[in-house]
Structures are given as structure tokens and as C-alpha cells.
Design a protein around this motif. Structure first.
Motif, PDB file in Angstrom:
ATOM      1  N   ILE A  37     -56.498  33.263  51.192  1.00 27.46           N
ATOM      2  CA  ILE A  37     -56.663  32.946  49.785  1.00 27.46           C
ATOM      3  C   ILE A  37     -56.916  34.203  48.963  1.00 27.46           C
ATOM      4  CG2 ILE A  37     -58.025  31.638  48.110  1.00 27.46           C
ATOM      5  CD1 ILE A  37     -58.582  29.576  50.309  1.00 27.46           C
ATOM      6  N   HIS A  39     -59.277  35.155  46.920  1.00 28.83           N
ATOM      7  CA  HIS A  39     -59.631  34.946  45.511  1.00 28.83           C
ATOM      8  C   HIS A  39     -60.526  36.069  45.005  1.00 28.83           C
ATOM      9  CE1 HIS A  39     -60.831  32.919  41.827  1.00 28.83           C
ATOM     10  NE2 HIS A  39     -62.109  33.031  42.176  1.00 28.83           N
ATOM     11  N   SER A  87     -53.977  27.467  51.321  1.00 23.71           N
ATOM     12  CA  SER A  87     -53.685  28.644  52.152  1.00 23.71           C
ATOM     13  C   SER A  87     -52.245  28.635  52.647  1.00 23.71           C
ATOM     14  CB  SER A  87     -54.648  28.706  53.343  1.00 23.71           C
ATOM     15  OG  SER A  87     -55.987  28.796  52.913  1.00 23.71           O
TER      16      SER A  87
END
Length: 248
Positions: A37, A39, A87
Motif C-alpha cells: 500500500i 500510504h 493491495s
């Protein structure tokens, strides 16, 4: 219920993952953020990676909120399913060309035809978030006189750098070329050039400035090496004297 997605993402323990196991659940969240991910920036992942901290649930809820996860933080199965789906989408986006030619039939044929490969690399079986691994890294750092960082993976990077630069075969054979000799530079006695009003911040500023100068010197060294390499090619032309003429 998560096995197929975990396999698709190359998770290390797809067959033994248990969503109701606190440690396994938290490890998966950290792994997905680190590997798929992404982030947060690496330096901002400290809170979500501190799986043994009492504040982890707060960091976990904040993380889901920033991802706009529609599932409640208390519904683990729904959260894991959503994060795995996210994902997989990111994994496909990063490798779209690779998966464009894949179909269910040729994937099935590949699995049937390809021999089963047994991974013999012991590092792949390590749990990098386990207490045993963290203790091992910190103990190694202590033996090398390295101050442990709150994130044991940062400590591991420092250990790796020290081993590469000071304990390599070349460094051990010629320690004078790698280990600086002489009196240590009095970094905290130097003038910072400005005053923050805080003794600790002033010392931190001095350390950061010294690290910046060190990086600049390393960059300059590499630039000089590039210049020398180019000059070795351009400043030594080969001349064929048989093509020359004397007079008219």
C-alpha cells in the motif's frame, strides 16, 4: 478465506494466517503497508509498525480513516479483506504489463506444468517484527557500540552500514584506509551559527550539519571520480602518425 489473496501478494505465511490472532493481524497490517500500500512515507510508519505499543489501536484506526476504509476497525475480517483487495489493485497497477497476458487458463496450466520450488533461503522465513528478531538486532547493535533506534529496522540499517564500511574483508586488511585516525572533531563545541534557545536542539543542529557536510563530500568524491573516468577516455586520443603529412 484470505489464502488466495495472500498467495497472490506473496505473503510469507498464507496458510497459517489467523485473523483472530492479535500479533498475526497486526503483522499483516504492517506488511501490507510496507510492501504493497505504502500510504505513509517510510519515516512516518513508526506508529503503525509499533505493534506492541498500547497506542497501536489508535494508530490503526487513524490509518484506516486515512485510507477511507469502509469497514469498521472492529470488524477484522472485513478490514483484512478490504486491505487485501486494495493491495491486489495496487500490485496490478504497478505491474500491469506483466498481468495483461495472464488468463485463468494459462495460469492454471503454469501451475500444473511447473515443478514445485522449495525455498531454502532461511531469511525468507524470518519474522522481522517478532520480539526475538528485535532483541537480536538490538543485542548486535550493543556489541558494535551502536545506539539502538526506536525502530529496530533502522537500527539494522546502521548495523549493516557499519559492517559494510568497517568490517568488510578489505577494511580488515587495510584498516587505516577506512577507519579515521587522529583526534575526534569536537562537534558539540563548534559554533552553530545561530541559537535556537534550546541546548538539545542546538546539538541536534550541529550533528545534522556535520552529516550534511559528510554527504556533500561523498557526492563531490563521486563527481570527481566521474570526471577522472571521462578524462581517461577523452584526454588520451590514439594518433596514427602514418596518416600525417610533412610539408605540402
Amino acid at each position: 478465506m484470505f489464502r488466495r489473496k495472500l498467495l497472490a501478494l506473496d505473503y510469507m505465511n498464507p496458510d497459517t494466517f489467523n485473523v483472530n490472532d492479535d500479533k498475526g493481524f497486526r503483522d499483516l497490517i504492517v506488511w501490507l503497508e510496507d510492501q504493497k500500500i505504502r500510504h505513509y512515507k517510510i519515516e512516518d510508519r513508526g506508529e503503525i509498525k509499533a505493534i506492541d505499543s498500547k497506542d497501536w489501536p489508535t494508530a490503526y484506526k487513524k490509518y484506516l480513516g486515512e485510507l477511507n476504509c469502509p469497514a469498521s476497525p472492529n470488524e477484522r475480517a472485513a478490514v483484512v479483506d478490504w486491505l487485501l483487495g486494495l493491495s491486489v489493485r495496487f500490485e496490478y497497477g504497478d505491474n500491469a504489463e506483466k498481468y495483461k497476458s495472464e488468463t485463468s487458463d494459462n495460469v492454471k496450466n503454469k501451475h500444473q506444468a511447473a515443478p514445485k520450488v522449495v525455498n531454502t533461503n532461511p531469511l525468507d522465513a524470518l519474522d522481522f517484527q517478532s520480539a526475538e528478531f528485535r532483541d537480536g538486532v538490538n543485542n548486535l547493535a550493543k556489541q558494535l557500540n551502536i545506539t539502538p533506534h526506536a525502530d529496530h529496522l533502522v537500527t539494522l540499517k546502521a548495523v549493516s552500514k557499519l559492517i559494510r564500511t568497517r568490517l568488510s574483508a578489505e577494511a580488515l586488511q587495510n584498516p587505516g584506509e577506512f577507519v579515521h585516525q587522529g583526534k575526534p572533531y569536537p562537534i558539540f563545541e563548534a559554533d552553530l551559527g545561530f541559537d535556537t534557545g534550546d541546548y538539545v536542539l542546538n546539538n541536534a543542529g550541529k550533528a545534522l550539519r556535520l552529516m550534511y557536510i559528510h554527504d556533500l563530500r561523498e557526492l563531490q568524491t563521486r563527481i570527481n571520480e566521474c570526471i577522472v573516468s571521462v578524462q581517461n577516455i577523452t584526454a588520451n586520443p590514439k594518433t596514427d602518425t602514418k596518416l600525417g603529412k610533412v610539408g605540402r
